[in-house]
Write an enzyme that holds these catalytic residues in place. Structure first.
Site, short mmCIF file in Angstrom:
data_model
loop_
_atom_site.label_atom_id
_atom_site.label_comp_id
_atom_site.label_asym_id
_atom_site.label_seq_id
_atom_site.Cartn_x
_atom_site.Cartn_y
_atom_site.Cartn_z
N LEU A 180 0.84 -1.19 0.00
CA LEU A 180 0.00 0.00 0.00
C LEU A 180 0.88 1.25 0.00
CD1 LEU A 180 -2.83 -1.03 2.49
CD2 LEU A 180 -2.52 -1.62 0.07
N ARG A 232 2.72 15.01 5.69
CA ARG A 232 3.55 15.29 6.86
C ARG A 232 5.04 15.29 6.55
NH1 ARG A 232 2.01 11.26 11.45
NH2 ARG A 232 3.78 12.35 12.43
N GLN A 259 -5.77 3.38 -6.34
CA GLN A 259 -6.82 3.67 -5.37
C GLN A 259 -7.16 5.15 -5.44
OE1 GLN A 259 -5.81 3.70 -1.23
NE2 GLN A 259 -7.89 3.25 -0.54
N ASP A 271 5.50 2.49 3.74
CA ASP A 271 6.15 3.41 4.69
C ASP A 271 6.57 2.71 5.98
OD1 ASP A 271 3.71 2.95 5.87
OD2 ASP A 271 3.07 5.05 5.92
N GLY A 313 -4.00 0.03 17.52
CA GLY A 313 -5.06 -0.94 17.71
C GLY A 313 -4.57 -2.11 18.55
N THR A 340 60.30 12.80 -9.12
CA THR A 340 59.45 13.76 -8.43
C THR A 340 59.04 14.89 -9.37
OG1 THR A 340 60.45 13.27 -6.30
CG2 THR A 340 59.39 15.42 -6.54
N ARG A 359 60.09 16.81 -16.69
CA ARG A 359 59.94 18.13 -16.11
C ARG A 359 60.96 19.05 -16.76
NH1 ARG A 359 62.08 15.56 -10.65
NH2 ARG A 359 64.35 15.77 -10.93
#
Length: 455
Positions: free
Chosen positions: A19, A26, A84, A114, A149, A414, A431
């Site tokens: 469901l 909220r 629904q 949920d 309930g 390096t 380099r």
């Protein structure tokens, strides 16, 4: 580490109706509440995963017209859809799935999108109760029953479900409460739903009414007890935080029980699928995103973020390291502080001790990656691969411009900017040669002082 380790095959076919037609008001969000994330998985995916692992061969998601995002998500997850509209209670919601269920004749569980933390074991117990009952209801002993309930049992069977506002003082004293989840054989369930009315203060059709209806028809109802923490529903951001806190507590306890050392358990955060083997050590403030496996004897130091990664036996990570998806650290490898690794395989015993980015790379065994090394994997359009062999030494502050390969035993000097492959056992020097201009600094300072004096 997860609570869902197996898939159960029932002697009778199983299905689930989830469901998910609520308005989500909220949550105060632009997306429906069941699409919010809990430990790396959306709420609706938690419930779907539980149903699948309990052996449900069909899953029907009941949505409303207002939550198209839920419908899109459910369809993407290969769930069947029922609509629904308007929403007239839980009984009405389940009845809306009748056409989708069609001629299915097995057992059906009604779940709530949920309520994400119900475990596979608990759901299996609900289904298994149908071997001796016409309907099984999932209940729990509540510390504070409040507005839940009440489940009223007599002689081991469920006699009725009483809403708190309609309960007597004696019934209010009962702490066995209704989770809302129930299961029954498909035909029995929908036959009972045909007799449910909306003659109540809310004018809604309550799913709980099927208990009394089935009992009047000579049926048997039983209660299956789960843990209260499993029943946490999520209607708000505060509820989501509470559910996450409960999940994290359970995961931490399971890790400790499984032989994992958590140096400060309350600061470690797990995802739904985190796997940590025994004798691993986890430091403070570590966050595990989805898809993480930490193998035996590995150490994750403090303040690391790990997602989509495998950490090999005896490996060491951090502190302050980030492992992104696609990372695979070999046994006894070492990823140190302020190192980021993405889509990279690191061989046994290789090290990147600090201040390094390794992306889209393969690194062999026993190699050393110097501080400040960067694999330059992205050209603005495409990602490219860096391959580093066994026993390689990458000098400090090296830029490896992919695609590039460093052969076994190779060195980079390096500060090198490596754009070409380096043969095995070779040294790459890439380099500009240093030039010293004698006296330049003194002349520069003198010229700047005169300019400043004039201004």
């Amino acid at each position: 580490m997860t609570d869902r380790p197996f898939s159960h095959k029932s002697s009778r076919p199983r299905a689930a109706i989830i469901l998910a037609a609520g308005k989500s008001t909220r949550m105060k969000s632009s997306k429906s509440k069941v699409l919010h994330d809990l430990a790396g998985l959306r709420l609706i995916e938690w419930v779907r995963t539980c149903a699948l692992e309990a052996g449900c061969e069909r899953i029907i998601c009941v949505v409303g017209d207002a939550n198209q995002d839920v419908r899109d998500a459910a369809e993407a997850l290969s769930m069947e859809i029922a609509v629904q509209e308007p929403q007239q209670g839980t009984g009405h919601a389940v009845d809306c799935a009748k056409d989708a269920v069609g001629d299915f004749e097995g057992d059906i569980a009604v779940l709530f999108a949920d309520t994400p933390l119900i475990t596979t074991q608990t759901l299996n117990s609900v289904f298994e109760a149908l071997t001796e009952a016409d309907v099984a209801v999932l209940g729990f002993e509540a510390n504070v029953p409040g507005a839940y309930g009440r489940l009223i049992e007599r002689d081991g069977t469920l006699e009725k479900i009483v809403e708190a506002k309609e309960a007597s003082a004696e019934e209010l004293a009962v702490t066995l409460c209704n989770s809302g989840v129930l299961a029954s054989q498909s035909g029995r369930l929908f036959k009972a739903l045909e007799q449910v009315t909306n003659e109540n203060s809310k004018g809604e059709y309550y799913l709980t009414d099927v208990i009394e209806i089935m009992r009047k028809d000579g049926g048997c109802a039983r209660v299956v007890r789960g843990h209260e923490d499993e029943m946490l529903g999520v209607n708000s951001r505060a509820d989501l935080a509470a559910a996450n806190a409960s999940f994290q507590t359970n995961m931490r306890n399971m890790a400790l029980e499984d032989g994992v050392t958590l140096r400060h358990p309350e600061t470690v955060y797990f995802s739904y699928d985190t796997v940590i083997e025994r004798d691993a050590v986890i430091g403070e403030n570590v966050v595990f995103g989805p898809g993480v496996i930490v193998k035996s004897g590995a150490t994750i130091h403090a303040f690391c973020h790990i997602e989509g990664a495998t950490v090999g036996e005896g490996a060491s990570v951090g502190p302050f390291a980030r492992l992104r998806p696609g990372t695979d650290l070999g046994p006894d490898s070492f990823i140190g502080n302020f190192v980021e690794v993405k889509n990279t395989k690191v061989g046994r015993g290789s090290k990147a001790s600090h201040l390094t980015y390794l992306g889209d790379a393969v690194i062999g065994a026993g190699s050393n990656i110097g501080a400040g090394t960067v694999t330059c994997n992205y050209d603005g359009f495409f990602k490219h691969k860096t391959t580093i062999g066994d026993g390689v030494f990458i000098g400090t502050h090296t830029s490896l411009v992919a695609p590039v390969t460093i052969g076994d035993g190779g060195f980079t000097a390096t500060g090198a900017v490596v754009t070409k492959n380096v043969p095995a056992d070779a040294l790459a020097i890439a380099r500009v040669d240093q030039v010293n201009k004698l006296g330049w600094a003194a002349r520069f300072r003198e010229a700047m002082s005169k300019r400043k004096a004039k201004s």
